[in-house]
Design a protein around this motif. Structure first.
Motif, PDB file in Angstrom:
ATOM      1  N   GLN A 124       0.841  -1.194   0.000  1.00 33.54           N
ATOM      2  CA  GLN A 124       0.000   0.000   0.000  1.00 33.54           C
ATOM      3  C   GLN A 124       0.878   1.246   0.000  1.00 33.54           C
ATOM      4  OE1 GLN A 124      -3.588   0.457  -0.104  1.00 33.54           O
ATOM      5  NE2 GLN A 124      -2.645   2.410  -0.637  1.00 33.54           N
ATOM      6  N   PRO A 125       1.006   1.911  -1.153  1.00 31.79           N
ATOM      7  CA  PRO A 125       1.811   3.138  -1.205  1.00 31.79           C
ATOM      8  C   PRO A 125       1.340   4.151  -0.163  1.00 31.79           C
ATOM      9  CG  PRO A 125       1.226   2.414  -3.411  1.00 31.79           C
ATOM     10  CD  PRO A 125       0.447   1.548  -2.467  1.00 31.79           C
ATOM     11  N   GLY A 126       2.301   4.770   0.492  1.00 28.09           N
ATOM     12  CA  GLY A 126       1.982   5.749   1.524  1.00 28.09           C
ATOM     13  C   GLY A 126       2.099   5.197   2.929  1.00 28.09           C
ATOM     14  N   THR A 127       2.316   3.874   3.037  1.00 28.23           N
ATOM     15  CA  THR A 127       2.378   3.250   4.356  1.00 28.23           C
ATOM     16  C   THR A 127       3.605   3.706   5.142  1.00 28.23           C
ATOM     17  OG1 THR A 127       1.187   1.296   3.569  1.00 28.23           O
ATOM     18  CG2 THR A 127       2.440   1.052   5.599  1.00 28.23           C
ATOM     19  N   ALA A 128       4.735   3.853   4.462  1.00 27.34           N
ATOM     20  CA  ALA A 128       5.960   4.285   5.154  1.00 27.34           C
ATOM     21  C   ALA A 128       5.771   5.665   5.773  1.00 27.34           C
ATOM     22  CB  ALA A 128       7.139   4.292   4.184  1.00 27.34           C
ATOM     23  N   GLU A 129       5.161   6.562   5.022  1.00 28.57           N
ATOM     24  CA  GLU A 129       4.916   7.912   5.537  1.00 28.57           C
ATOM     25  C   GLU A 129       3.936   7.871   6.706  1.00 28.57           C
ATOM     26  OE1 GLU A 129       3.546  12.348   3.958  1.00 28.57           O
ATOM     27  OE2 GLU A 129       3.323  10.588   2.656  1.00 28.57           O
ATOM     28  N   PHE A 130       2.916   7.034   6.587  1.00 28.85           N
ATOM     29  CA  PHE A 130       1.922   6.907   7.654  1.00 28.85           C
ATOM     30  C   PHE A 130       2.571   6.378   8.931  1.00 28.85           C
ATOM     31  CE2 PHE A 130      -1.366   4.726  10.062  1.00 28.85           C
ATOM     32  CZ  PHE A 130      -2.429   5.624  10.025  1.00 28.85           C
ATOM     33  N   LEU A 131       3.429   5.357   8.793  1.00 34.72           N
ATOM     34  CA  LEU A 131       4.118   4.803   9.958  1.00 34.72           C
ATOM     35  C   LEU A 131       5.037   5.844  10.571  1.00 34.72           C
ATOM     36  CD1 LEU A 131       4.883   2.485  11.838  1.00 34.72           C
ATOM     37  CD2 LEU A 131       6.543   1.725  10.125  1.00 34.72           C
ATOM     38  N   ARG A 132       5.750   6.589   9.731  1.00 30.82           N
ATOM     39  CA  ARG A 132       6.623   7.655  10.227  1.00 30.82           C
ATOM     40  C   ARG A 132       5.832   8.649  11.067  1.00 30.82           C
ATOM     41  NH1 ARG A 132       8.481  12.118   7.120  1.00 30.82           N
ATOM     42  NH2 ARG A 132       6.262  12.315   6.615  1.00 30.82           N
ATOM     43  N   ASP A 133       4.685   9.065  10.532  1.00 32.16           N
ATOM     44  CA  ASP A 133       3.865  10.051  11.240  1.00 32.16           C
ATOM     45  C   ASP A 133       3.314   9.483  12.547  1.00 32.16           C
ATOM     46  OD1 ASP A 133       4.369  11.754   9.162  1.00 32.16           O
ATOM     47  OD2 ASP A 133       2.415  11.503   8.199  1.00 32.16           O
ATOM     48  N   ALA A 134       2.901   8.208  12.517  1.00 32.91           N
ATOM     49  CA  ALA A 134       2.359   7.571  13.724  1.00 32.91           C
ATOM     50  C   ALA A 134       3.429   7.486  14.813  1.00 32.91           C
ATOM     51  CB  ALA A 134       1.829   6.179  13.389  1.00 32.91           C
ATOM     52  N   ILE A 135       4.647   7.120  14.422  1.00 33.74           N
ATOM     53  CA  ILE A 135       5.739   7.007  15.392  1.00 33.74           C
ATOM     54  C   ILE A 135       6.135   8.382  15.921  1.00 33.74           C
ATOM     55  CG2 ILE A 135       8.182   6.389  15.657  1.00 33.74           C
ATOM     56  CD1 ILE A 135       7.650   4.034  13.758  1.00 33.74           C
ATOM     57  N   HIS A 136       6.090   9.387  15.068  1.00 39.49           N
ATOM     58  CA  HIS A 136       6.410  10.745  15.526  1.00 39.49           C
ATOM     59  C   HIS A 136       5.385  11.233  16.547  1.00 39.49           C
ATOM     60  CE1 HIS A 136       9.329  12.128  12.115  1.00 39.49           C
ATOM     61  NE2 HIS A 136       9.789  11.116  12.829  1.00 39.49           N
ATOM     62  N   VAL A 137       4.127  10.870  16.345  1.00 39.51           N
ATOM     63  CA  VAL A 137       3.107  11.199  17.348  1.00 39.51           C
ATOM     64  C   VAL A 137       3.386  10.423  18.632  1.00 39.51           C
ATOM     65  CG1 VAL A 137       0.655  11.029  17.942  1.00 39.51           C
ATOM     66  CG2 VAL A 137       1.329  11.763  15.644  1.00 39.51           C
ATOM     67  N   TYR A 138       3.673   9.146  18.484  1.00 42.51           N
ATOM     68  CA  TYR A 138       3.910   8.257  19.628  1.00 42.51           C
ATOM     69  C   TYR A 138       5.091   8.729  20.475  1.00 42.51           C
ATOM     70  CZ  TYR A 138       4.937   3.875  22.120  1.00 42.51           C
ATOM     71  OH  TYR A 138       5.187   2.924  23.085  1.00 42.51           O
ATOM     72  N   THR A 139       6.137   9.188  19.805  1.00 43.46           N
ATOM     73  CA  THR A 139       7.355   9.588  20.517  1.00 43.46           C
ATOM     74  C   THR A 139       7.349  11.059  20.928  1.00 43.46           C
ATOM     75  OG1 THR A 139       8.449  10.047  18.400  1.00 43.46           O
ATOM     76  CG2 THR A 139       8.759   7.848  19.358  1.00 43.46           C
ATOM     77  N   GLY A 140       6.347  11.800  20.440  1.00 40.85           N
ATOM     78  CA  GLY A 140       6.288  13.219  20.768  1.00 40.85           C
ATOM     79  C   GLY A 140       7.152  14.078  19.882  1.00 40.85           C
ATOM     80  N   PHE A 141       7.597  13.512  18.745  1.00 47.14           N
ATOM     81  CA  PHE A 141       8.443  14.267  17.825  1.00 47.14           C
ATOM     82  C   PHE A 141       7.653  14.728  16.607  1.00 47.14           C
ATOM     83  CE2 PHE A 141      11.662  12.447  20.417  1.00 47.14           C
ATOM     84  CZ  PHE A 141      12.769  13.269  20.295  1.00 47.14           C
ATOM     85  N   LYS A 142       6.349  14.859  16.767  1.00 48.81           N
ATOM     86  CA  LYS A 142       5.502  15.299  15.662  1.00 48.81           C
ATOM     87  C   LYS A 142       5.897  16.702  15.243  1.00 48.81           C
ATOM     88  CE  LYS A 142       0.671  15.998  14.319  1.00 48.81           C
ATOM     89  NZ  LYS A 142      -0.743  15.961  14.760  1.00 48.81           N
ATOM     90  N   LYS A 143       6.077  16.867  13.915  1.00 51.22           N
ATOM     91  CA  LYS A 143       6.497  18.180  13.402  1.00 51.22           C
ATOM     92  C   LYS A 143       5.283  19.063  13.146  1.00 51.22           C
ATOM     93  CE  LYS A 143      10.710  16.387  11.284  1.00 51.22           C
ATOM     94  NZ  LYS A 143      11.474  16.207  10.044  1.00 51.22           N
TER      95      LYS A 143
END
Length: 254
Positions: A235-254
């Motif tokens: 599913q194209p876009g999954t890598a970006e989605f995972l990146r964003d989810a982890i950034h939210v999880y870790t508190g590093f959301k831009k």
């Protein structure tokens, strides 16, 4: 010496269709077209095809290969030296697996004993070596050799139960991530569950966990085409989605 598509395909042991596809995507263009409209390849193209096939043998995607061989800094001689080193690593992997099979045969036939740890040594070493070949340079540059070496040591010392649990977690990450992607919300409950599972999976391989390192790895999934291709395969876009989810999880959301 010059070759037509058919002749070069036979020489290289690939299909003519593959050569035409390489031309279409711009990874290997013919030297010229003859008066009849046939593709003609010269020595430079033969050498480049050899490089492409070497990289393919190492499991690198065509998209990544194209970036490598078309880069202004690409050096054919240095690339061959690198291929040799990586092929020697693959040979070492195969030797280890062969030795593992021979030990298992001897165990089955009652000629020797073998611990459970020994049964999985070859597979764990192959995983380490494969990762070194594919991602070692980037990961060592980002996290340092000491961190990577500690991670490899942790993997080598895993028990069979730990290895199986890490494999189960990896599968659960992918299943949960696919479900989360459908929601379109990286901050949602399912996406955050996927990020937490990803953290749990990492702890089996990392000697130390930090939110900053986790967020950095997630960004690498986007920056490195090989990681991105792995997550985007279904599913194209999954890598970006995972990146964003982890950034939210870790508190590093831009």
């Amino acid at each position: 010496m010059e070759y037509t598509v058919q002749k070069l395909a036979r020489l290289a042991g690939i299909s003519a269709r593959t050569l035409r596809y390489y031309d279409e995507i711009g990874i290997l263009k013919p030297a010229r077209m003859n008066s009849s409209g046939y593709r003609i390849y010269g020595q430079a193209e033969v050498n480049m095809l050899q490089q492409i096939l070497f990289y393919k043998e190492l499991g690198i995607s065509l998209e990544s290969i194209k970036k490598i061989v078309t880069a202004p800094s690409f050096n054919g001689v240095e690339a061959l030296k690198e291929h040799r080193a990586q092929l020697l690593e693959k040979r070492k992997q195969l030797d280890l697996l062969i030795a593992n099979v021979e030990k298992t045969m001897a165990l089955t036939e009652g000629r020797m004993s073998m611990t459970d740890k020994e049964k999985f040594e070859g597979f764990k070493q192959k995983l380490i070596d494969d990762n070194e070949i594919k991602y070692g340079k980037e990961i060592r540059n980002k996290y340092g050799a000491d961190t990577v070496n500690k991670s490899n040591a942790k993997l080598k010392n895993m028990t069979q139960e730990e290895y199986e649990e890490a494999t189960r977690l990896a599968n659960e990450v992918n299943v949960t991530l696919a479900e989360a992607f459908k929601t379109g919300d990286p901050a949602g409950a399912i996406a955050q569950k996927a990020a937490d599972l990803h953290k749990q999976w990492l702890t089996y391989f990392w000697s130390e966990y930090s939110k900053e390192a986790h967020a950095g790895l997630a960004q690498m999934y986007m920056d490195d085409e090989r990681f991105k291709a792995y997550y985007d395969e279904k599913q194209p876009g999954t890598a970006e989605f995972l990146r964003d989810a982890i950034h939210v999880y870790t508190g590093f959301k831009k």
